[in-house]
Design a protein around this motif. Structure first.
Motif, PDB file in Angstrom:
ATOM      1  N   ARG A  54       0.826  -1.210   0.000  1.00  0.00           N
ATOM      2  CA  ARG A  54       0.000   0.000   0.000  1.00  0.00           C
ATOM      3  C   ARG A  54       0.865   1.268   0.000  1.00  0.00           C
ATOM      4  O   ARG A  54       0.646   2.180  -0.801  1.00  0.00           O
ATOM      5  CB  ARG A  54      -0.954   0.000   1.191  1.00  0.00           C
ATOM      6  CG  ARG A  54      -2.028   1.076   1.077  1.00  0.00           C
ATOM      7  CD  ARG A  54      -3.044   1.016   2.201  1.00  0.00           C
ATOM      8  NE  ARG A  54      -3.719  -0.258   2.340  1.00  0.00           N
ATOM      9  CZ  ARG A  54      -4.818  -0.627   1.675  1.00  0.00           C
ATOM     10  NH1 ARG A  54      -5.349   0.199   0.805  1.00  0.00           N
ATOM     11  NH2 ARG A  54      -5.381  -1.790   1.893  1.00  0.00           N
ATOM     12  N   THR A  95      -4.591 -13.333   1.697  1.00  0.00           N
ATOM     13  CA  THR A  95      -4.336 -11.888   1.735  1.00  0.00           C
ATOM     14  C   THR A  95      -4.060 -11.346   0.335  1.00  0.00           C
ATOM     15  O   THR A  95      -4.529 -10.256  -0.015  1.00  0.00           O
ATOM     16  CB  THR A  95      -3.172 -11.563   2.684  1.00  0.00           C
ATOM     17  OG1 THR A  95      -3.478 -12.104   3.982  1.00  0.00           O
ATOM     18  CG2 THR A  95      -2.950 -10.071   2.808  1.00  0.00           C
ATOM     19  N   ALA A  98      -7.263 -10.841  -1.353  1.00  0.00           N
ATOM     20  CA  ALA A  98      -7.938  -9.638  -0.851  1.00  0.00           C
ATOM     21  C   ALA A  98      -7.328  -8.383  -1.459  1.00  0.00           C
ATOM     22  O   ALA A  98      -8.047  -7.423  -1.779  1.00  0.00           O
ATOM     23  CB  ALA A  98      -7.847  -9.593   0.677  1.00  0.00           C
ATOM     24  N   ILE A  99      -6.007  -8.373  -1.656  1.00  0.00           N
ATOM     25  CA  ILE A  99      -5.354  -7.226  -2.294  1.00  0.00           C
ATOM     26  C   ILE A  99      -5.879  -7.060  -3.720  1.00  0.00           C
ATOM     27  O   ILE A  99      -6.185  -5.950  -4.157  1.00  0.00           O
ATOM     28  CB  ILE A  99      -3.818  -7.388  -2.277  1.00  0.00           C
ATOM     29  CG1 ILE A  99      -3.285  -7.261  -0.856  1.00  0.00           C
ATOM     30  CG2 ILE A  99      -3.152  -6.364  -3.198  1.00  0.00           C
ATOM     31  CD1 ILE A  99      -1.817  -7.630  -0.696  1.00  0.00           C
ATOM     32  N   GLU A 100      -6.007  -8.161  -4.444  1.00  0.00           N
ATOM     33  CA  GLU A 100      -6.510  -8.093  -5.825  1.00  0.00           C
ATOM     34  C   GLU A 100      -7.937  -7.558  -5.881  1.00  0.00           C
ATOM     35  O   GLU A 100      -8.329  -6.930  -6.855  1.00  0.00           O
ATOM     36  CB  GLU A 100      -6.431  -9.459  -6.488  1.00  0.00           C
ATOM     37  CG  GLU A 100      -5.028  -9.871  -6.836  1.00  0.00           C
ATOM     38  CD  GLU A 100      -4.961 -11.125  -7.679  1.00  0.00           C
ATOM     39  OE1 GLU A 100      -5.971 -11.851  -7.784  1.00  0.00           O
ATOM     40  OE2 GLU A 100      -3.883 -11.373  -8.257  1.00  0.00           O
ATOM     41  N   GLU A 101      -8.715  -7.823  -4.845  1.00  0.00           N
ATOM     42  CA  GLU A 101     -10.103  -7.357  -4.817  1.00  0.00           C
ATOM     43  C   GLU A 101     -10.210  -5.883  -4.431  1.00  0.00           C
ATOM     44  O   GLU A 101     -11.274  -5.286  -4.565  1.00  0.00           O
ATOM     45  CB  GLU A 101     -10.916  -8.232  -3.875  1.00  0.00           C
ATOM     46  CG  GLU A 101     -11.081  -9.639  -4.410  1.00  0.00           C
ATOM     47  CD  GLU A 101     -11.755 -10.582  -3.439  1.00  0.00           C
ATOM     48  OE1 GLU A 101     -12.286 -10.115  -2.405  1.00  0.00           O
ATOM     49  OE2 GLU A 101     -11.745 -11.795  -3.705  1.00  0.00           O
ATOM     50  N   ASP A 102      -9.143  -5.288  -3.953  1.00  0.00           N
ATOM     51  CA  ASP A 102      -9.113  -3.867  -3.607  1.00  0.00           C
ATOM     52  C   ASP A 102      -8.897  -3.075  -4.889  1.00  0.00           C
ATOM     53  O   ASP A 102      -7.792  -3.017  -5.427  1.00  0.00           O
ATOM     54  CB  ASP A 102      -7.988  -3.597  -2.614  1.00  0.00           C
ATOM     55  CG  ASP A 102      -7.861  -2.131  -2.240  1.00  0.00           C
ATOM     56  OD1 ASP A 102      -8.513  -1.274  -2.869  1.00  0.00           O
ATOM     57  OD2 ASP A 102      -7.096  -1.835  -1.313  1.00  0.00           O
ATOM     58  N   THR A 104      -9.219   0.144  -5.275  1.00  0.00           N
ATOM     59  CA  THR A 104      -8.949   1.544  -4.999  1.00  0.00           C
ATOM     60  C   THR A 104      -7.754   2.011  -5.826  1.00  0.00           C
ATOM     61  O   THR A 104      -6.670   1.451  -5.734  1.00  0.00           O
ATOM     62  CB  THR A 104      -8.630   1.752  -3.500  1.00  0.00           C
ATOM     63  OG1 THR A 104      -9.689   1.214  -2.729  1.00  0.00           O
ATOM     64  CG2 THR A 104      -8.444   3.224  -3.187  1.00  0.00           C
ATOM     65  N   ARG A 107      -6.408  -1.388 -10.703  1.00  0.00           N
ATOM     66  CA  ARG A 107      -6.661  -2.823 -10.651  1.00  0.00           C
ATOM     67  C   ARG A 107      -5.375  -3.445 -10.144  1.00  0.00           C
ATOM     68  O   ARG A 107      -4.298  -2.891 -10.345  1.00  0.00           O
ATOM     69  CB  ARG A 107      -6.983  -3.358 -12.039  1.00  0.00           C
ATOM     70  CG  ARG A 107      -8.239  -2.755 -12.616  1.00  0.00           C
ATOM     71  CD  ARG A 107      -8.446  -3.216 -14.016  1.00  0.00           C
ATOM     72  NE  ARG A 107      -9.595  -2.544 -14.576  1.00  0.00           N
ATOM     73  CZ  ARG A 107     -10.284  -2.982 -15.592  1.00  0.00           C
ATOM     74  NH1 ARG A 107      -9.920  -4.101 -16.200  1.00  0.00           N
ATOM     75  NH2 ARG A 107     -11.319  -2.332 -16.042  1.00  0.00           N
ATOM     76  N   LYS A 108      -5.475  -4.599  -9.505  1.00  0.00           N
ATOM     77  CA  LYS A 108      -4.275  -5.194  -8.932  1.00  0.00           C
ATOM     78  C   LYS A 108      -4.131  -6.656  -9.310  1.00  0.00           C
ATOM     79  O   LYS A 108      -5.107  -7.380  -9.409  1.00  0.00           O
ATOM     80  CB  LYS A 108      -4.302  -5.051  -7.412  1.00  0.00           C
ATOM     81  CG  LYS A 108      -4.169  -3.588  -7.018  1.00  0.00           C
ATOM     82  CD  LYS A 108      -4.528  -3.328  -5.605  1.00  0.00           C
ATOM     83  CE  LYS A 108      -4.612  -1.851  -5.338  1.00  0.00           C
ATOM     84  NZ  LYS A 108      -5.775  -1.207  -5.923  1.00  0.00           N
TER      85      LYS A 108
END
Length: 177
Positions: A54, A95, A98-102, A104, A107-108
C-alpha cells in the motif's frame, strides 16, 4: 533476486512500452499499451509484499499522478502488479486475493512464487494477448443452415443454400405468406 527484468522483457514482447524507474530508492517498472498502463513492483517475500504494497503503491501513484491525468480514459485501466519471489502460505494467498479485490486507485494483480519466466507469464496473463487460438473444425454450412431452419419450408431452404437468385427466394417468401 528481482523478477523485474523478466517481466520487462515479457511486457515488451507483448507490445507494451516499458521503463525501469526509481522513486526514493523504490525500483519498479512502468508500462503502457494502447489501452492499459501500470506499474510492477517486486518483493523478496509475501510478508514484505503484504506489509509494504500500500505505501509503495501510494508513493508510485503520487509520482505518476500528472501522467495518469494526461492518460485520460487509459487511467481507468491502470494496473498495479505486485510480485513476490517466495511462495505464499495459505494465509498469505488469502491476503493476496484480498489485495486483488481492492480496486482503490488501480486494478491489482498480486502473486507469490514468481521466480522464473513461466511464473511471470502466468501472473501477467490478464495483460497478455491470448496465447493459443482456438482450433475449430470445418463446418458444412448448408447442413448447419438446414439443421437450424426446421420451421421454414424445405424448398425455401434448398433455394437459399443452392444459390438461387434473390428474386426467386423473394418470390418463394411472398408466396408462402
Amino acid at each position: 533476486m528481482s523478477v523485474l527484468p523478466i517481466v520487462s522483457q515479457q511486457l515488451s514482447e507483448a507490445g507494451y512500452s516499458v521503463a525501469a524507474l526509481e522513486e526514493q530508492s523504490l525500483k519498479y517498472l512502468a508500462f503502457e499499451g494502447d489501452t492499459v498502463l501500470g506499474f510492477v513492483l517486486s518483493f523478496p517475500d509475501t510478508g514484505s509484499l503484504i506489509e509494504h504494497w500500500r505505501s509503495h503503491s501510494q508513493q508510485i501513484l503520487k509520482a505518476a499522478q500528472f501522467g495518469l491525468r494526461r492518460a485520460e480514459a487509459k487511467s481507468w485501466n491502470a494496473y498495479l502488479i505486485l510480485l513476490s519471489a517466495e511462495p505464499a502460505d495459505y494465509a498469505g494467498s488469502v491476503t493476496l486475493s484480498a489485495i486483488e479485490e481492492d480496486l482503490t486507485g488501480t486494478r491489482k494483480i498480486a502473486r507469490a512464487g514468481i521466480s522464473v519466466e513461466e511464473d511471470a507469464r502466468g501472473a501477467l496473463l490478464p495483460l497478455l494477448a491470448i496465447q493459443n487460438a482456438p482450433q475449430l473444425d470445418a463446418v458444412d454450412m448448408a447442413a448447419e443452415i438446414r439443421l437450424r431452419t426446421t420451421e421454414l419450408p424445405v424448398e425455401l431452404v434448398d433455394a437459399f443454400v443452392g444459390a438461387a437468385s434473390d428474386s426467386a427466394i423473394l418470390q418463394m417468401l411472398e408466396a408462402g405468406q
